[in-house]
Design a protein around this motif. Structure first.
Motif, PDB file in Angstrom:
ATOM      1  N   VAL A 122     -49.961  -9.092  53.130  1.00  0.00           N
ATOM      2  CA  VAL A 122     -50.222  -9.852  54.358  1.00  0.00           C
ATOM      3  C   VAL A 122     -50.640  -8.880  55.447  1.00  0.00           C
ATOM      4  N   GLU A 123     -51.734  -9.196  56.107  1.00  0.00           N
ATOM      5  CA  GLU A 123     -52.195  -8.446  57.270  1.00  0.00           C
ATOM      6  C   GLU A 123     -52.008  -9.348  58.496  1.00  0.00           C
ATOM      7  N   ARG A 124     -51.143  -8.933  59.416  1.00  0.00           N
ATOM      8  CA  ARG A 124     -50.838  -9.739  60.607  1.00  0.00           C
ATOM      9  C   ARG A 124     -51.694  -9.277  61.775  1.00  0.00           C
ATOM     10  N   LYS A 125     -52.329 -10.250  62.435  1.00  0.00           N
ATOM     11  CA  LYS A 125     -53.171  -9.951  63.581  1.00  0.00           C
ATOM     12  C   LYS A 125     -52.882 -10.950  64.691  1.00  0.00           C
ATOM     13  N   ARG A 126     -52.612 -10.446  65.892  1.00  0.00           N
ATOM     14  CA  ARG A 126     -52.599 -11.306  67.057  1.00  0.00           C
ATOM     15  C   ARG A 126     -54.024 -11.415  67.574  1.00  0.00           C
ATOM     16  N   MET A 127     -54.349 -12.482  68.267  1.00  0.00           N
ATOM     17  CA  MET A 127     -55.736 -12.742  68.629  1.00  0.00           C
ATOM     18  C   MET A 127     -56.323 -11.623  69.482  1.00  0.00           C
ATOM     19  N   ASP A 128     -55.540 -11.062  70.392  1.00  0.00           N
ATOM     20  CA  ASP A 128     -56.056  -9.960  71.195  1.00  0.00           C
ATOM     21  C   ASP A 128     -56.250  -8.700  70.358  1.00  0.00           C
ATOM     22  N   ASP A 129     -55.357  -8.480  69.385  1.00  0.00           N
ATOM     23  CA  ASP A 129     -55.512  -7.336  68.485  1.00  0.00           C
ATOM     24  C   ASP A 129     -56.717  -7.533  67.571  1.00  0.00           C
ATOM     25  N   LEU A 130     -56.976  -8.770  67.172  1.00  0.00           N
ATOM     26  CA  LEU A 130     -58.156  -9.049  66.344  1.00  0.00           C
ATOM     27  C   LEU A 130     -59.430  -8.704  67.096  1.00  0.00           C
ATOM     28  N   ALA A 131     -59.507  -9.085  68.373  1.00  0.00           N
ATOM     29  CA  ALA A 131     -60.693  -8.748  69.170  1.00  0.00           C
ATOM     30  C   ALA A 131     -60.850  -7.245  69.333  1.00  0.00           C
ATOM     31  N   ALA A 132     -59.734  -6.540  69.546  1.00  0.00           N
ATOM     32  CA  ALA A 132     -59.814  -5.080  69.704  1.00  0.00           C
ATOM     33  C   ALA A 132     -60.242  -4.404  68.408  1.00  0.00           C
ATOM     34  N   ARG A 161     -60.240  -1.738  52.807  1.00  0.00           N
ATOM     35  CA  ARG A 161     -59.074  -1.139  52.157  1.00  0.00           C
ATOM     36  C   ARG A 161     -58.188  -2.196  51.517  1.00  0.00           C
ATOM     37  N   LEU A 162     -58.124  -3.380  52.106  1.00  0.00           N
ATOM     38  CA  LEU A 162     -57.340  -4.458  51.499  1.00  0.00           C
ATOM     39  C   LEU A 162     -57.962  -4.923  50.181  1.00  0.00           C
ATOM     40  N   ARG A 163     -59.283  -4.922  50.123  1.00  0.00           N
ATOM     41  CA  ARG A 163     -59.956  -5.320  48.878  1.00  0.00           C
ATOM     42  C   ARG A 163     -59.753  -4.289  47.782  1.00  0.00           C
ATOM     43  N   ARG A 164     -59.595  -3.020  48.158  1.00  0.00           N
ATOM     44  CA  ARG A 164     -59.487  -1.959  47.173  1.00  0.00           C
ATOM     45  C   ARG A 164     -58.039  -1.572  46.863  1.00  0.00           C
ATOM     46  N   CYS A 165     -57.057  -2.272  47.428  1.00  0.00           N
ATOM     47  CA  CYS A 165     -55.664  -1.854  47.240  1.00  0.00           C
ATOM     48  C   CYS A 165     -55.107  -2.258  45.886  1.00  0.00           C
ATOM     49  N   GLY A 166     -55.758  -3.183  45.171  1.00  0.00           N
ATOM     50  CA  GLY A 166     -55.287  -3.584  43.857  1.00  0.00           C
ATOM     51  C   GLY A 166     -54.477  -4.861  43.833  1.00  0.00           C
ATOM     52  N   LEU A 167     -54.131  -5.418  45.007  1.00  0.00           N
ATOM     53  CA  LEU A 167     -53.405  -6.686  45.090  1.00  0.00           C
ATOM     54  C   LEU A 167     -54.403  -7.817  45.296  1.00  0.00           C
ATOM     55  N   LYS A 168     -54.350  -8.806  44.427  1.00  0.00           N
ATOM     56  CA  LYS A 168     -55.410  -9.816  44.395  1.00  0.00           C
ATOM     57  C   LYS A 168     -55.279 -10.869  45.487  1.00  0.00           C
ATOM     58  N   ASN A 169     -54.089 -11.122  45.963  1.00  0.00           N
ATOM     59  CA  ASN A 169     -53.877 -12.175  46.958  1.00  0.00           C
ATOM     60  C   ASN A 169     -53.662 -11.543  48.330  1.00  0.00           C
ATOM     61  N   VAL A 170     -54.696 -11.597  49.145  1.00  0.00           N
ATOM     62  CA  VAL A 170     -54.651 -11.029  50.493  1.00  0.00           C
ATOM     63  C   VAL A 170     -54.566 -12.183  51.488  1.00  0.00           C
ATOM     64  N   ILE A 171     -53.577 -12.143  52.360  1.00  0.00           N
ATOM     65  CA  ILE A 171     -53.353 -13.199  53.355  1.00  0.00           C
ATOM     66  C   ILE A 171     -53.549 -12.601  54.741  1.00  0.00           C
ATOM     67  N   TYR A 172     -54.415 -13.231  55.518  1.00  0.00           N
ATOM     68  CA  TYR A 172     -54.644 -12.831  56.902  1.00  0.00           C
ATOM     69  C   TYR A 172     -53.829 -13.750  57.795  1.00  0.00           C
ATOM     70  N   LEU A 173     -52.787 -13.230  58.418  1.00  0.00           N
ATOM     71  CA  LEU A 173     -51.877 -14.006  59.264  1.00  0.00           C
ATOM     72  C   LEU A 173     -52.270 -13.787  60.726  1.00  0.00           C
ATOM     73  N   VAL A 174     -52.802 -14.818  61.355  1.00  0.00           N
ATOM     74  CA  VAL A 174     -53.337 -14.715  62.712  1.00  0.00           C
ATOM     75  C   VAL A 174     -52.405 -15.465  63.659  1.00  0.00           C
ATOM     76  N   GLU A 175     -51.968 -14.770  64.724  1.00  0.00           N
ATOM     77  CA  GLU A 175     -51.066 -15.354  65.708  1.00  0.00           C
ATOM     78  C   GLU A 175     -51.831 -15.679  66.985  1.00  0.00           C
ATOM     79  N   LYS A 176     -51.478 -16.794  67.577  1.00  0.00           N
ATOM     80  CA  LYS A 176     -52.060 -17.188  68.858  1.00  0.00           C
ATOM     81  C   LYS A 176     -51.501 -16.291  69.955  1.00  0.00           C
TER      82      LYS A 176
END
Length: 601
Positions: free
Chosen positions: A385-395, A408-423
């Motif tokens: 899981v990669e956690r991103k707040r909206m302001d951090d996503l813009a930065a 790097r997430l695609r090449r890490c070897g884990l097939k299920n990647v979840i992008y967790l975005v916070e308001k």
């Protein structure tokens, strides 16, 4: 109607001379008194009188006057009081309101101030209520006009509660204060009660210790305010002190303890909440949640075509021999030694959530299977899981970290990647337009194949991770886990649940080392990172180019053998992605002009 007007077929309109005579006369009295006293309310009342004179329709109540210019809530409130007093008196004496003659200036409360009503001794009469509301302290010997009391009260800052009757105030005073379940006040009272039961000698607690233990009983944060608000759950302490439920011993290094009333209320709250499950119980102790949406049928025999002696394995975990643990990146917290860190306090709300804080090289959260008897044996589940707040996503989009992290997430070897975005607050002042950020998340979901999950706060994000931990525990709890090399041998195929599984997973040590930023990169990896710096180059396009030309030298040699027109279209027909789309001539031309000036020799 004149006959000549009817004969001439002219339009005749009938207008009231004074459609709101009663309100107008009352306001004229107030205006005259304000002028005599040189009050600051004179221009406001004069403007209200002028707008009322121009209004052609009759108004039934004072609250309807709010649509006119110059009227505010206080003026409308007192007009309604006077009108209600007149109506009550008329009903009690069985007589109607008489319009005053034009020669005599009317008094707005003249029916109330008649000699018969003044001599009444009943305290519940409309007269006594009206006089008490407008600020008169004496009920006998009234010689002043009630309008003067109204103007004096208008000049003062009358609270909004003045519109309620005395009986409503008494009812409100008799109501018992009871905090809502898992609110800030509830958490403070229950925590102080538990502390007093555990420590018979010292019943008081400091602010830091109280916040640390009370967070488990509260949904809101004690240290971080809600989005768009300046208040935290600790703000309820002032209300508890004002109501005498909690006492504060000293100002500096203050300590808080329960009063006798507060202890009684805390015991009632604790007794009433015994049958109410919290989030931790609903997630980890719900019997209905143990069954997933797919039927899981495990047989005692081995999987067909697979024997346990095919390959030697160093780590093997049988069902029931391991625990599923959520790993949290240390950088997601303000420091493990920080006492009241918001992230740590949110995870502490779930006592049954098995989690640990590690330094993760990629992603912010992942899950491992840890052997109960041999704690050094750890296998990584294929979820990150990669956690991103909206302001951090813009930065991250601005400084280029967004594409680099996805690579790097695609090449890490884990097939299920979840992008967790916070308001973030109200998604304003993010640094980039909101539609641009939403488009970036859409591209992440469609082009990169990541799962995108949106939450409104840190509280919801932690709840999502707790529920994911429970589901992964159910899914992998009856599987046999082995270490299987560089990639996890698992997918979302539901057919795998029909038979018992032997899942191959990578070790946590290998996962963390292979995902490090400082690891030695191959020429192909460096070439991919170089291509990603070009505008319009995605990870799929960079992989398509490097599959055909693994190194920059091979691409430059190919360009050297072509003329300019052929070189600009050399990469245009390359296929990328699952939909096998062409890279296109525009991007091919950009890459050509970047490498064509170099001499391969």
């Amino acid at each position: 109607m004149p006959l000549n007007a009817i004969a001439m077929h002219k339009k005749v309109s009938c207008k009231r001379l004074r459609p709101n005579a009663r309100f107008q006369d009352w306001l004229l009295h107030l205006c005259a008194e304000a002028k005599a006293k040189k009050s600051s309310l004179e221009p406001i009342l004069k403007e209200a009188v002028e707008s009322l004179e121009k209004y052609p329709l009759p108004l039934k109540t004072g609250s309807e006057c709010i649509i006119l210019k110059g009227f505010n809530k206080k003026i409308c409130l007192y007009l309604d009081k006077c009108l209600s007093s007149v109506n009550k008196d008329v009903l009690s004496d069985n007589r109607g309101y008489r319009e005053p003659s034009s020669s005599v200036r009317p008094s707005p409360l003249s029916p109330i101030l008649s000699s018969q009503l003044i001599t009444r001794s009943s305290s519940n009469s409309p007269v006594s209520e009206t006089l008490s509301n407008v600020g008169l302290s004496q009920r006998q010997g009234i010689t002043s006009n009630p309008d003067s009391a109204i103007s004096e009260n208008l000049q003062e800052n009358v609270s909004s509660d003045s519109g309620f009757s005395n009986s409503n105030k008494k009812k409100r005073a008799k109501s018992i204060y009871k905090p809502a379940h898992r609110s800030g006040s509830y958490a403070i009272l229950v925590t102080l009660l538990e502390h007093s039961k555990q420590n018979n000698s010292n019943f008081s607690m400091t602010k830091e210790g109280l916040i640390e233990k009370a967070q488990i009983h509260c949904e809101e944060s004690f240290v971080r305010p809600k989005a768009g608000s300046m208040y935290t759950a600790w703000s309820n302490m002032s209300r508890l002190l004002a109501k005498g439920l909690v006492t504060k011993t000293r100002k500096k290094n203050a300590e808080y303890s329960l009063t006798s009333e507060g202890e009684k209320l805390a015991m009632e709250l604790l007794e009433a909440s015994k049958n109410i499950p919290n989030l931790n119980d609903m997630i980890f102790h719900d019997k209905a949640s143990t069954s997933s949406g797919v039927k899981v049928q495990f047989a005692n025999t081995a999987k067909q075509g697979l024997t346990t002696t095919e390959e030697p394995c160093q780590i093997e975990m049988q069902p029931g021999e391991f625990d599923i643990i959520l790993l949290i990146d240390k950088n997601e917290t303000g420091g493990l030694k920080k006492r009241n860190d918001p992230t740590i306090m949110e995870f502490n709300k779930y006592p049954d959530l098995k989690h640990d804080y590690r330094s993760l090289k990629v992603g912010d959260f992942t899950w491992i299977a840890k052997h109960k008897s041999h704690p050094e044996q750890e296998l990584v589940l294929p979820y990150v899981v990669e956690r991103k707040r909206m302001d951090d996503l813009a930065a991250s989009i601005k400084d280029g970290r967004f594409h680099e992290q996805k690579f790097r997430l695609r090449r890490c070897g884990l097939k299920n990647v979840i992008y967790l975005v916070e308001k973030y607050e109200k998604n304003k002042g993010l640094g980039l337009p909101l539609p641009s950020l939403l488009q970036a998340l859409t591209n992440t979901r469609v082009q990169d194949g990541f799962k995108v999950r949106s939450t409104n706060s840190l509280n919801q994000s932690v709840r999502f991770l707790a529920m994911m931990t429970k589901r992964l525990t159910i899914r992998y709890g009856k599987m046999t886990l082995r270490n299987g090399g560089e990639e996890c041998d698992d997918s979302d195929d539901d057919l795998k649940f029909v038979v018992p599984q032997v899942v191959k997973l990578m070790t946590f040590e290998y996962f963390n080392k292979s995902s490090a930023k400082t690891k030695p990169l191959t020429v192909k990896d460096t070439f991919i990172k170089l291509l990603l710096q070009l505008k319009g180059v995605s990870v799929e396009k960079a992989l398509a180019i490097t599959n055909r030309y693994p190194t920059p030298h091979s691409l430059i040699v190919a360009y050297y053998k072509c003329d300019q027109q052929e070189g600009e279209l050399l990469l245009a027909s390359l296929k990328y992605g699952d939909q096998t789309r062409n890279i296109g001539p525009a991007l091919s031309k950009s890459v050509y002009h970047l490498f064509s000036t170099l001499n391969p020799k």
